[in-house]
Design a protein around this motif. Structure first.
Motif, mmCIF file in Angstrom:
data_model
loop_
_atom_site.group_PDB
_atom_site.id
_atom_site.type_symbol
_atom_site.label_atom_id
_atom_site.label_comp_id
_atom_site.label_asym_id
_atom_site.label_seq_id
_atom_site.Cartn_x
_atom_site.Cartn_y
_atom_site.Cartn_z
ATOM 1 N N ASP A 16 0.870 -1.605 0.240
ATOM 2 C CA ASP A 16 0.256 0.133 -0.290
ATOM 3 C C ASP A 16 1.037 1.154 -0.063
ATOM 4 N N LEU A 17 0.268 1.512 -1.231
ATOM 5 C CA LEU A 17 2.316 3.436 -1.070
ATOM 6 C C LEU A 17 1.895 4.475 -0.300
ATOM 7 N N PHE A 18 0.177 4.277 -0.135
ATOM 8 C CA PHE A 18 -0.126 5.780 0.653
ATOM 9 C C PHE A 18 0.214 4.674 2.533
ATOM 10 N N GLU A 19 0.922 3.961 2.674
ATOM 11 C CA GLU A 19 0.986 3.249 3.907
ATOM 12 C C GLU A 19 3.070 3.376 3.275
ATOM 13 N N GLU A 20 3.442 3.497 3.091
ATOM 14 C CA GLU A 20 5.035 2.662 2.031
ATOM 15 C C GLU A 20 5.613 4.011 2.275
ATOM 16 N N ILE A 21 4.655 5.166 2.252
ATOM 17 C CA ILE A 21 5.357 6.825 1.664
ATOM 18 C C ILE A 21 5.714 7.175 2.998
ATOM 19 N N PRO A 22 4.732 6.867 3.742
ATOM 20 C CA PRO A 22 4.911 8.101 5.162
ATOM 21 C C PRO A 22 6.392 7.013 5.614
ATOM 22 N N TYR A 36 1.249 23.180 -6.293
ATOM 23 C CA TYR A 36 -0.408 22.646 -6.689
ATOM 24 C C TYR A 36 -0.239 21.899 -8.049
ATOM 25 N N TYR A 37 0.322 22.253 -8.885
ATOM 26 C CA TYR A 37 -0.533 20.988 -10.079
ATOM 27 C C TYR A 37 -0.398 20.393 -10.039
ATOM 28 N N GLN A 38 0.217 19.822 -9.231
ATOM 29 C CA GLN A 38 0.674 18.164 -8.725
ATOM 30 C C GLN A 38 -0.643 17.307 -9.127
ATOM 31 N N HIS A 39 -0.320 15.943 -9.334
ATOM 32 C CA HIS A 39 -1.908 15.279 -9.429
ATOM 33 C C HIS A 39 -2.448 15.642 -7.400
ATOM 34 N N GLY A 40 -3.137 15.383 -7.338
ATOM 35 C CA GLY A 40 -3.779 15.382 -5.927
ATOM 36 C C GLY A 40 -3.762 14.968 -4.917
ATOM 37 N N GLU A 41 -3.491 13.281 -5.427
ATOM 38 C CA GLU A 41 -2.812 12.713 -4.421
ATOM 39 C C GLU A 41 -1.308 12.505 -3.475
ATOM 40 N N VAL A 42 -1.156 13.455 -4.889
ATOM 41 C CA VAL A 42 0.332 13.445 -4.742
ATOM 42 C C VAL A 42 0.620 14.947 -3.354
ATOM 43 N N MET A 279 4.628 18.101 -15.168
ATOM 44 C CA MET A 279 3.590 18.258 -13.787
ATOM 45 C C MET A 279 3.304 17.012 -13.280
ATOM 46 N N LYS A 280 2.320 16.548 -14.644
ATOM 47 C CA LYS A 280 1.904 15.742 -14.400
ATOM 48 C C LYS A 280 2.587 13.927 -14.947
ATOM 49 N N LEU A 281 3.999 14.561 -15.200
ATOM 50 C CA LEU A 281 4.725 13.192 -15.421
ATOM 51 C C LEU A 281 4.922 12.928 -13.358
ATOM 52 N N ASN A 282 5.558 13.274 -12.906
ATOM 53 C CA ASN A 282 5.062 12.499 -11.204
ATOM 54 C C ASN A 282 4.071 11.995 -11.005
ATOM 55 N N THR A 283 3.598 10.565 -10.200
ATOM 56 C CA THR A 283 2.931 9.850 -9.837
ATOM 57 C C THR A 283 3.785 8.990 -8.359
ATOM 58 N N VAL A 284 2.537 8.879 -7.662
ATOM 59 C CA VAL A 284 2.063 8.379 -6.518
ATOM 60 C C VAL A 284 3.619 6.924 -7.254
ATOM 61 N N GLU A 285 3.216 6.105 -7.993
ATOM 62 C CA GLU A 285 4.451 5.179 -7.804
ATOM 63 C C GLU A 285 5.901 5.646 -8.266
ATOM 64 N N LYS A 286 6.177 6.417 -8.691
ATOM 65 C CA LYS A 286 7.601 7.060 -8.981
ATOM 66 C C LYS A 286 7.549 8.381 -8.076
ATOM 67 N N LEU A 287 7.383 8.092 -7.175
ATOM 68 C CA LEU A 287 6.950 9.074 -5.622
ATOM 69 C C LEU A 287 8.135 8.012 -4.738
ATOM 70 N N TYR A 288 6.907 6.671 -4.510
ATOM 71 C CA TYR A 288 7.156 5.864 -3.775
ATOM 72 C C TYR A 288 9.016 4.936 -4.566
ATOM 73 N N LEU A 289 8.555 5.115 -5.781
ATOM 74 C CA LEU A 289 10.342 4.917 -6.116
ATOM 75 C C LEU A 289 11.548 5.446 -5.610
ATOM 76 N N CYS A 290 10.841 6.675 -6.103
ATOM 77 C CA CYS A 290 12.043 7.703 -6.050
ATOM 78 C C CYS A 290 12.772 7.706 -4.179
ATOM 79 N N MET A 291 12.013 7.168 -3.544
ATOM 80 C CA MET A 291 12.087 7.317 -2.291
ATOM 81 C C MET A 291 13.035 6.595 -1.941
#
Ligand code: 13P
Ligand code: SF4
Length: 319
Positions: A16-22, A36-42, A279-291
């Motif tokens: 669950d990436l919403f647990e993994e990222i924190p 502010y231009y990022q996807h809402g979930e980001v 701006m929209k290239l950043n996704t939750v998945e890429k956020l997780y992977l970069c961390m």
């Protein structure tokens, strides 16, 4: 990326990436900054959501070991200029900006050589190499204030956004030499469709970003940075707003002003091209992977970083 690297960058579907990222954030002692231009979930995963100025200020004062920047390249680069010792991660290194891309450093050097003796005010939407040739940096929220600080008899070059530059000239009464750049997202709002929307919603207030063309801004009741637009929607007594900027801002506007009707202004076509493709290239998945992988990381030649730091620091002092 070679195939072995691609395999390493796959995500276990059970996570669950919403647990993994924190969790990763705590592990890395990281801060997540988002525009502010990022996807809402980001935006919802970030510690701080803001405009370019507020994000630079956050990057300046952070004590985190790692800065995860959910924005575009020049924003993460700004964080790196201010934090050479810290790891700065950008979920997708390809997240550029048409304003920065259309102002190549060699052409900017030649432009400046044609205007000797000018004070160079550069919009933060630019590469570090272009910043390094500047006297002071500005953002859309402090551009007027910054230009007003410059002695009246000093000639000014303003780059790279001609529309913001023209707006600042109107506000300050100063003549400036403008680099002819523009934002691919803000230059395609349709004036005709905006006028039609105003007829359909006669009570609506029009709030617009200064990167829009003059003929579009002529129909705005309020012009300001993303943060200024957000504050305006919250404070205004009006109940309906036509919002003339990238629609990612609607996420925070909706949260901060529940019950107000937000109508995104349409582009000059049938598609959703007012979404910033960078701006929209950043996704939750890429956020997780970069961390998880601690890459891609921002790097900068030290001499460029040092030269870019001086005008950036001047902006932060003048703001
Ligand atoms: P703001 O600084 O107003 O958030 O603008 C950034 C930007 O990229 C606008 O297109
Ligand atoms: Fe650049 Fe325009 Fe995207 Fe802002 S909206 S990041 S100025 S391309």
């Amino acid at each position: 990326m070679d195939p072995s690297e691609t395999a390493l960058r796959t995500i276990d579907p059970r996570l669950d990436l919403f647990e993994e990222i924190p969790r990763l954030k705590r592990e890395l002692h990281a801060v997540i900054l988002a525009h502010y231009y990022q996807h809402g979930e980001v935006q919802d995963l970030a510690d701080f959501v803001g405009d370019s100025l507020a994000l630079a200020q956050q990057a300046q004062k952070t004590t985190a070991d790692v800065i995860v920047f959910c924005g575009v390249h020049f924003m993460a680069e700004t964080a790196k200029i201010l934090n050479p010792e810290r790891l700065v991660l950008l979920p997708d290194l390809a997240a550029g900006c048409s304003l920065a891309d259309r102002c190549p450093p060699d052409q900017f050097r030649a432009f400046l050589d044609k205007h000797p003796g000018h004070f160079v005010v550069t919009y933060v939407n630019s590469s570090a190499a272009v910043k390094a040739m500047s006297d002071v940096i500005c953002t859309s929220s402090n551009a007027v204030q910054i230009v007003e600080r410059i002695p009246k008899d000093t000639p000014i070059v303003f780059a790279p956004d001609q529309h913001l530059g023209r707006f600042v000239m109107q506000k300050t009464g100063r003549q400036m030499v403008l680099w002819p750049g523009s934002c691919q997202v803000h230059e395609i709002f349709s004036e005709k469709k905006l006028v039609q929307l105003k007829v359909r919603y006669p009570e609506a207030e029009v709030v617009a970003h200064p990167e829009c063309e003059e003929r579009v801004l002529a129909h705005a009741d309020f012009i300001g940075s993303t943060k200024a637009m957000l504050d305006r929607v919250v404070k205004s007594a009006k109940k309906q707003f036509i919002v003339v900027t990238e629609p990612g801002i609607l996420h925070q506007m909706g949260k901060a002003a529940p019950g107000k009707e937000l109508i995104p202004a349409p582009p000059d076509s049938g598609c959703a091209c007012n979404e910033c493709p960078h701006m929209k290239l950043n996704t939750v998945e890429k956020l997780y992977l970069c961390m998880r992988d601690q890459k891609p990381a921002l790097t900068l030649p030290e001499d460029v970083r040092r030269r870019a730091l001086a005008p950036l620091t001047r902006m932060l002092e003048w703001s």
